[in-house]
Design an enzyme around this catalytic site. Sequence first.
Site, PDB file in Angstrom:
ATOM      1  N   LYS A 186       0.858  -1.193   0.000  1.00 35.94           N
ATOM      2  CA  LYS A 186       0.000   0.000   0.000  1.00 35.94           C
ATOM      3  C   LYS A 186       0.881   1.226   0.000  1.00 35.94           C
ATOM      4  O   LYS A 186       2.020   1.192   0.471  1.00 35.94           O
ATOM      5  CB  LYS A 186      -0.872   0.005   1.263  1.00 35.94           C
ATOM      6  CG  LYS A 186      -2.046   0.953   1.222  1.00 35.94           C
ATOM      7  CD  LYS A 186      -3.110   0.490   0.253  1.00 35.94           C
ATOM      8  CE  LYS A 186      -4.470   0.454   0.806  1.00 35.94           C
ATOM      9  NZ  LYS A 186      -5.399  -0.424   0.154  1.00 35.94           N
TER      10      LYS A 186
HETATM   11  N1  GLU Z   1      -7.363  -0.138  -3.125  1.00 38.27           N
HETATM   12  C1  GLU Z   1      -8.100  -1.336  -3.342  1.00 38.27           C
HETATM   13  C2  GLU Z   1      -8.054  -2.209  -2.107  1.00 38.27           C
HETATM   14  O1  GLU Z   1      -7.813  -1.743  -1.025  1.00 38.27           O
HETATM   15  C3  GLU Z   1      -7.676  -2.065  -4.617  1.00 38.27           C
HETATM   16  C4  GLU Z   1      -6.276  -2.557  -4.613  1.00 38.27           C
HETATM   17  C5  GLU Z   1      -5.834  -3.144  -5.941  1.00 38.27           C
HETATM   18  O2  GLU Z   1      -6.669  -3.310  -6.815  1.00 38.27           O
HETATM   19  O3  GLU Z   1      -4.638  -3.413  -6.064  1.00 38.27           O
HETATM   20  O4  GLU Z   1      -8.333  -3.380  -2.178  1.00 38.27           O
END
Ligand code: GLU
Length: 425
Positions: free
Chosen positions: A111
């Site tokens: 993240k």
């Molecule tokens: N931000 C989204 C999540 O927390 C999508 C992450 C992604 O598709 O890599 O799952």
Amino acid sequence: MSVKKRTSKNVLLDTALNNFYGAAEEMGLEDGLIEILSRPERSISVSLPITMDDGSIRVFEGYRVQHSTALGPAKGGFRYHPDVDIEECEALGSLMTWKCSLAGIPYGGGKGGVSCDPLELSMSERERLTRTFAARVAPIVGEWTDVPAPDVNTGAPEMVWFMDTISKLRGRLEPGVVTGKPISIWGSKGRTAATGLGVAICIKEMLKAEKIDVKGTRVIIQGWGNVGTYNALSLVEAGAKVVAIADVTGGYYVPEGIDVARAFDHINNHPKKLLEGYAQPGLERMSSDEILLVDAEVLSPCALEGAVNAKNAGAVKAKYIVEGANGPVTPEADAILAEKGVSIVPDFLANSGGVIGSYFEWVQNLNGFFWTEEEYNNRLIPIMTENFHRVMNYAKAHEVKMRRAAFLVAIKRVADAVKMRGTFL
Ligand code: GLU
């Protein structure tokens, strides 16, 4: 377990660690694996000097944390929000590891984000910020290393700038370095709606399992961004009644049901994509927190972490909580809600439609061959439905809550991969 447990002053990270240690202990995970999986593989902080529209220079702080690459490239979004810091990214990155593992897709977790108030940034400032962020994290991202995606306050435009910057730096197109791109630029049909659709599937499956007719079931949706809107649209299509919605401009309550299509059009015509000024007959305005407590069968918090906490959990009337956001229910609230008999579908199951959809986009990017929306949904819907039932059945069989069940299943797959791959790096 004889490892020294890590703790954190950051509530989200402390919760993530506690959830991990609790499940690891219950499944008898060996100490070495606990040590490995309780830490991120790599965390970086970057400073981002941006020339603002008025000519001044501001330096923003950005982060990217790769929690695990045991199952595949790190995967997870990057967000723009004033509260972003390295510990939040670490917590959310670990949640991505469990999410991808549980979903059965070949990814680890990561993240990132930038600490900023996106509402204060113009489009061109946002673009410079995104491109500078991409350039700073370029050495550690790539279609086979770490694949970012949209998250809070980031979406298709940011993904294009990110992909374009990386591709230009490398002198070759790298569409699979990021997912959530617009359809016209190597994106995938179906990806935009995927997270919300997945949350709605969990709500519908939960109601079905409890023998409650979705028709007329009242739902509260906090957060009117990508997740909340598509969740609501899909629920209304199935006959549910969305009685309250909210975004940063506050809460909007209509006991007879929000006109979801109208509220969706409203934000699409609003320059900042907000509900500000939304009106319909019977509308009652309240705060974003107050809508959590109105009368309804289902509450789906789709905004930020900590929305349901020790202060308000006791007053929640809904019997089912389906977490569209990451970490919207604190552990204290979890305990209070358990006492009240509220069932919770945990975030990394409920909102996994997004990353499963991202996986589909990445697969299409690697192949340079695109699917129809029907093909996309025909793959997504059975996976989400099956994953929901796998966790629910596991929870029933082992007499644990769904959150614990999801952790047990997810950790096992990652731990097995770490064990098989060994500890060379
Ligand atoms: N931000 C989204 C999540 O927390 C999508 C992450 C992604 O598709 O890599 O799952």
